[in-house]
Scaffold this active site. Structure first.
Site, PDB file in Angstrom:
ATOM      1  N   ILE A  22       1.015  -0.961  -0.421  1.00 54.27           N
ATOM      2  CA  ILE A  22      -0.291   0.030  -0.276  1.00 54.27           C
ATOM      3  C   ILE A  22       1.181   1.223  -0.173  1.00 54.27           C
ATOM      4  CG2 ILE A  22      -0.998  -0.225   3.084  1.00 54.27           C
ATOM      5  CD1 ILE A  22      -2.848   0.306  -0.517  1.00 54.27           C
ATOM      6  N   GLU A  41      11.063   3.379   5.614  1.00 52.86           N
ATOM      7  CA  GLU A  41      10.684   1.626   5.859  1.00 52.86           C
ATOM      8  C   GLU A  41      11.248   1.482   6.493  1.00 52.86           C
ATOM      9  OE1 GLU A  41       9.069  -1.160   4.817  1.00 52.86           O
ATOM     10  OE2 GLU A  41      10.078  -1.961   6.489  1.00 52.86           O
ATOM     11  N   SER A  55       0.065 -13.896  -0.656  1.00 51.75           N
ATOM     12  CA  SER A  55       0.506 -14.801  -1.163  1.00 51.75           C
ATOM     13  C   SER A  55       0.088 -14.522  -2.923  1.00 51.75           C
ATOM     14  CB  SER A  55      -1.118 -15.947  -1.157  1.00 51.75           C
ATOM     15  OG  SER A  55      -3.042 -14.703  -1.675  1.00 51.75           O
ATOM     16  N   HIS A  59      -7.821 -11.117  -5.926  1.00 55.97           N
ATOM     17  CA  HIS A  59      -9.526 -11.392  -5.786  1.00 55.97           C
ATOM     18  C   HIS A  59     -10.673 -10.967  -6.552  1.00 55.97           C
ATOM     19  CE1 HIS A  59      -8.723 -13.810  -1.943  1.00 55.97           C
ATOM     20  NE2 HIS A  59      -7.675 -12.778  -1.939  1.00 55.97           N
ATOM     21  N   VAL A 182      11.106   4.910  12.031  1.00 55.55           N
ATOM     22  CA  VAL A 182      10.582   6.651  12.491  1.00 55.55           C
ATOM     23  C   VAL A 182       9.678   6.111  14.113  1.00 55.55           C
ATOM     24  CG1 VAL A 182       8.021   7.947  12.694  1.00 55.55           C
ATOM     25  CG2 VAL A 182       8.940   7.102  10.443  1.00 55.55           C
ATOM     26  N   SER A 348      -6.204  -9.269   4.144  1.00 48.12           N
ATOM     27  CA  SER A 348      -6.990  -9.674   2.778  1.00 48.12           C
ATOM     28  C   SER A 348      -8.504  -8.508   2.550  1.00 48.12           C
ATOM     29  CB  SER A 348      -7.539 -10.158   2.863  1.00 48.12           C
ATOM     30  OG  SER A 348      -7.847 -11.218   1.471  1.00 48.12           O
ATOM     31  N   CYS A 424      20.729 -19.575 -10.510  1.00 47.80           N
ATOM     32  CA  CYS A 424      19.704 -19.772  -9.251  1.00 47.80           C
ATOM     33  C   CYS A 424      19.231 -21.496 -10.975  1.00 47.80           C
ATOM     34  CB  CYS A 424      18.707 -19.498  -9.065  1.00 47.80           C
ATOM     35  SG  CYS A 424      17.573 -19.989  -8.541  1.00 47.80           S
ATOM     36  N   CYS A 426      17.509 -24.112  -9.855  1.00 43.87           N
ATOM     37  CA  CYS A 426      15.815 -24.742  -9.573  1.00 43.87           C
ATOM     38  C   CYS A 426      14.613 -23.210 -10.725  1.00 43.87           C
ATOM     39  CB  CYS A 426      16.352 -24.542  -8.639  1.00 43.87           C
ATOM     40  SG  CYS A 426      17.296 -25.799  -7.333  1.00 43.87           S
TER      41      CYS A 426
END
Lengths: 502, 130, 343
Positions: A22, A41, A55, A59, A182, A348, A424, A426
């Site tokens: 957000i 941050e 995830s 939606h 902060v 969510s 990498c 994989c």
């Protein structure tokens, strides 16, 4: 008099606190306005807080109560993702959601969700029977008798979204500072923000601090419900089981959450989970997994999808949803303190709603600034930022795993020979991508991992960590033991015996 | 007394009978003479082949693997390892190059166990360790 | 074209074998293909700069007793085998990753040195080795701090680059790599707080148990398991409990071991993603390539040997089988054509 005293500290029009989905989305929206903006941050990198375990579901929006902000923003946000993903050139797939039921009598519940969905302006909703359901998803349990089908639901890579938004905002002139917590905010004619590293002034402050949204609100004396954690454990299947389901599979929801889902993530692996465990306030940073959660998830998903093989699980982790106590909705907009805005309690469908919320918050902030004559009303400098964003897009690193044709492979290698080194194996991530991630601001192993998918595959970093640390140490010009997993004390190695790696 | 022979991967269980003066009366279980030697040695003077690493400067890799060219007393191994920590050798090195002669007076030499070239900027050709 | 003409054409066209992986299996297979079918072009492809595979980081002794009659360390064994290879004309493509193979025996490889390459092979030998079971696959519950890694990664860190992974280490699983790392770390001045094994006995070979664990009096917890990982940033401690007869943890016996590092040595899985890509049949349980007595997989022309086929305890046994695999690949390549097919 105040001005004179504080003139040495950097001054901004807007400071956004929190570098999750957000926060970065709001920053991105604001970066299209002629404002001097800063994002703070507290973690070592963006997306290291609540967003870390997202995830990636966009939606459809039939779950939400139309009277809530969640209901208001969800379908709206969903619709915006087509445009956003095109603009940022982010992969986004509308795979569709299936809300499945196991008994005929549960059809009434499906009808209720359909009604809610229609009120929320969700498009394409359809109730289907067991035959249709098994035609769409042949591996689902025979015991499932029907479903609500929502074709507009989709999946996106939430990290990729955040880092791309941040990159765009940065190229539009926004400043992003990480590892700055902060500590205090005061206000006279402007806001004074004190962090662990410095001090800033701003005309507007936006609280998008995730789990710590209540702490930031308290600094301003704004009454806000306490933010409680609701933990969700998730487990990932090896990507070779990709295709087991094509849609996001939901059971009927519980009061706590949307239930335990089967999610075909954008990048291939199927994600199982989450649980919904209410945590005490002090435990809202407890991201541990446990056997109970694991068993609960397995039991629930196996009921829907018996073909799941537990041996195929490659990783388990937990995320924390910030839930405002006894509020159960987002907290968005202005507050009792003029110039202090909030976008907190983003659980969510927070990711889905984010673009719609960000647009609204940006509008509120811009209106506030011009109405209170803090800045002169200026038009969007659209041409300028369009050019910058185009430049930004041109410099988006390519992904080796997405190159399938031999001729393109050769072309990619010619563009940068470091695409030829597969670090990498994989997830097929090349050295060029890792270097690009570090240059994009990744300072930690997780930062590289979230940007490139390095180490997310079946070996979970056993092969690539070695090379990654070597590259990071040289690119960041620090000794190996300074490289960490996620900042602070999370070092990978503790000492160097050999040559000096300076 | 029972031992498991560590000379080879067969891991023969060896049984040693001692008399009243702690002298070996009989040894059984060993399938070869190395096993017999091991059991005798293990009783009187346990020894092991010692392997470790030493710092390497200017090489393709940072550390050079080394070993003792014969078994050394078991209780000296930790001390030996500590003494190697202080050491640094320069590339190129070849298998068998002596790093420390007669380490800690054991008559064993510490020798290099890998061929390592000097570091080149970019390795253009395939490398087979010599 | 007559059969004879086909045979002639075939002999003129030397044939090409791609060997994927330059560890001991790949090197020895290459050697014996070249010995028995000298006109075959043999290309060994490996992602690393150096050939020898995992042997290069296995600096401990214990190799070659059966094959060479002397006890060698891993790098010495690798050097001996690659010295043998030098007597033959074998092409080595190092720093090269194979991106894909298919049942038409096409190999696509990529290298920072020369970009993408495509080979049409007459045979492919998979010598891709194995990987270690990760924490995720074991689903050990708890936090997700740094300081948890596979024993093999720690081995590479310390033996090749001199990077010390921690100051107080616990090891889960008592496989050979775990035991060897217990000694390695002790010698490097790192405290090894525990070796935790779920079974009734240590799974490393007895010689490693004695030389690596018993010699250094490292605490052993048999029939124990880790019940929780604790530490939000770096690992702080692990919770350990005895296991009940049904394999579950007995939480009444739970205790803590403080450590900043946890090494996992809990088994190896054949690394067969390329094989899978081509549709080669794998053993559902072990993930090894299923091969016939000639080391050929379910796809004609694709062979496998070494740890990619099955997990070996000893390199000497692996080499013995890889030699046989090399010989049978050579026989396959030199077999006369009957109606366009090899017999």
């Amino acid at each position: 008099m105040k001005r004179k005293k504080t003139v040495n500290f950097p001054s901004y029009d807007v400071v956004v606190i929190g570098g999750g989905i957000i926060g970065t989305f709001i920053l991105y929206e604001l970066s299209h306005l002629p404002l001097k903006i800063l994002l703070l941050e507290k973690e070592e990198d963006l997306a290291f807080g609540v967003s870390k375990a997202n995830s990636g579901i966009i939606h459809a929006g039939f779950h939400e109560d139309p009277k809530t902000l969640k209901g208001h923003y969800c379908a709206k946000g969903n619709a915006l993702y087509s445009k956003i993903s095109k603009k940022l050139q982010l992969p986004f797939k509308r795979v569709g959601e299936l809300l499945v039921i196991k008994e005929e009598r549960e059809y009434s519940a499906l009808h209720e969700f359909m009604k809610k969905g229609e009120q929320n302006k969700v498009t394409g909703l359809k109730i289907i029977d067991g035959i249709e359901l098994h035609r769409l998803e042949p591996h689902l349990s025979e015991q499932l008798v029907g479903a609500l089908y929502a074709p507009s639901a989709g999946v996106i890579n939430p990290y990729e979204l955040i880092y791309t938004l941040a990159r765009f905002a940065r190229c539009n002139g926004a400043t992003l500072l990480r590892g700055e917590e902060v500590i205090a905010i005061t206000k006279d004619n402007s806001f004074h923000i004190y962090t662990s590293k410095g001090r800033y002034h701003s005309k507007v402050v936006i609280n998008a601090a995730g789990m710590n949204g209540d702490t930031i609100a308290a600094m301003m004396g704004v009454a806000t419900p306490a933010i409680e954690g609701r933990k969700g454990q998730e487990y990932l299947l090896d990507k070779k089981h990709k295709g087991l389901v094509k849609h996001i599979i939901f059971p009927l929801p519980t009061p706590e959450s949307k239930g335990t889902l089967i999610i075909p993530t954008l990048d291939g692996p199927i994600m199982l989970g989450p649980t919904a465990e209410n945590m005490q306030a002090k435990d809202r940073e407890d991201l541990s997994t446990d056997q109970c959660g694991y068993q609960e998830i397995m039991e629930r998903v196996k009921f829907m999808l018996p073909a799941i093989n537990e041996r195929a699980i490659i990783a388990g982790f937990s995320g924390m949803r910030p839930i405002p106590r006894e509020h159960h909705d987002f907290i968005i907009g202005n507050t009792s303190v003029a110039g202090f805005f909030q976008a907190i309690g983003m659980h969510s469908p927070g990711l889905t709603a984010a673009p719609a919320i960000a647009m609204d918050v940006a509008k509120m902030v811009s209106n506030y600034l011009s109405e209170s004559k803090l800045i002169q009303k200026q038009k969007r400098c659209s041409k300028d930022y369009q050019q910058k964003e185009h430049h930004c897009l041109c410099h988006t690193p390519k992904k080796l795993r997405e190159v399938k044709k031999f001729s393109e492979l050769q072309k990619l290698w010619k563009s940068d020979p470091e695409y030829g080194e597969v670090v990498c194996r994989c997830e097929e991530v090349s050295l060029a991508e890792i270097r690009a991630a570090i240059r994009d601001g990744a300072t930690t192993l997780d930062g590289v991992k979230f940007r490139t998918r390095m180490g997310m595959g079946r070996c979970q970093g056993a092969f690539c960590t070695y090379r990654a640390i070597e590259v990071m140490a040289s690119e960041l010009a620090v000794p190996h033991h300074k490289i960490s997993k996620k900042g602070k004390k999370s070092t990978i190695i503790v000492a160097t015996l050999g040559k000096d790696h300076e | 007394m029972n031992f498991i022979c560590i000379v080879c991967p067969k891991s023969c269980p060896i049984d040693v009978l001692l008399d009243e003066e702690n002298k070996i009366k009989s040894i059984s279980g060993a399938n070869c003479k190395n096993g017999l030697r091991y059991a005798t040695q293990e009783l009187s003077f346990p020894s092991r082949v010692f392997t470790s690493i030493v710092k390497l400067t200017g090489g393709q890799i940072a550390m050079c693997p080394v070993k003792s060219d014969q078994a050394v007393p078991r209780e000296l191994i930790l001390k030996m390892s500590r003494s190697l920590c202080q050491l640094s050798i320069a590339a190129p090195v070849k298998i068998g190059d002596i790093v420390v002669e007669n380490i800690l007076g054991t008559k064993a030499n510490i020798v290099v166990t890998r061929n390592i070239d000097k570091c080149k900027q970019q390795t253009k050709t395939a490398k087979i360790p010599r | 074209m007559s059969k004879k003409a086909q045979l002639l054409k075939r002999q003129a066209h030397k044939g090409h074998v791609s060997i994927i992986g330059a560890g001991p299996a790949g090197l020895i297979a290459a050697l014996h293909i070249k010995k028995n079918a000298p006109s075959t072009k043999v290309t060994v492809i490996d992602r690393e700069i150096f050939v020898g595979g995992i042997l290069n980081q296995c600096i401990h002794p214990g190799f070659g007793l059966l094959e060479f009659g002397q006890e060698l360390t891993g790098p010495e064994y690798a050097a001996k085998v690659s010295a043998l290879c030098r007597d033959f004309e074998i092409e080595f493509l190092t720093e090269t990753s194979v991106l894909s193979i298919n049942k038409k025996l096409e190999v696509v490889a990529l290298s920072p040195k020369y970009g993408a390459k495509k080979f049409q092979s007459k045979a492919i030998v998979l010598c891709t080795g194995c990987r270690e079971r990760s924490r995720g696959a074991l689903h050990i519950p708890g936090d997700r701090p740094s300081g948890i890694m596979t024993a093999g990664l720690a081995q590479k860190f310390i033996n090749i680059d001199g990077l010390v992974p921690g100051s107080r280490v616990a090891i889960l699983g008592s496989g050979d790599i775990g035991a060897i790392m217990a000694r390695r770390l002790t010698l490097q001045g790192v405290e090894v707080a525990a070796v935790i094994e779920i079974k009734k006995s240590l799974s490393a070979r007895p010689r490693n148990v004695i030389q690596c664990i018993v010699d250094f009096q490292i605490p052993i917890y048999l029939e124990h398991t880790i019940t929780k990982i604790v530490g939000r940033e770096r690992l702080e401690k692990i919770k350990v409990a005895k296991i009940l007869s049904d394999g579950r943890a007995d939480f009444s016996t739970e205790f803590e071991i403080s450590c900043d590092t946890l090494l996992l040595s809990v088994g190896l899985i054949p690394e067969n993603e390329l094989a899978e890509m081509a549709g080669v049949a794998l053993d559902a349980k072990s993930n090894g390539v299923i091969v016939d007595e000639k080391f050929m997989s379910s796809i004609p022309g694709i062979f496998a040997c070494g740890n990619a086929m099955k997990i070996y305890d000893l390199v000497d046994h692996l080499s013995e089988d890889s030699k046989k695999a090399g010989e049978s690949v050579a026989a396959y390549l030199t077999a006369p054509l009957v109606e366009g097919k090899q017999v």
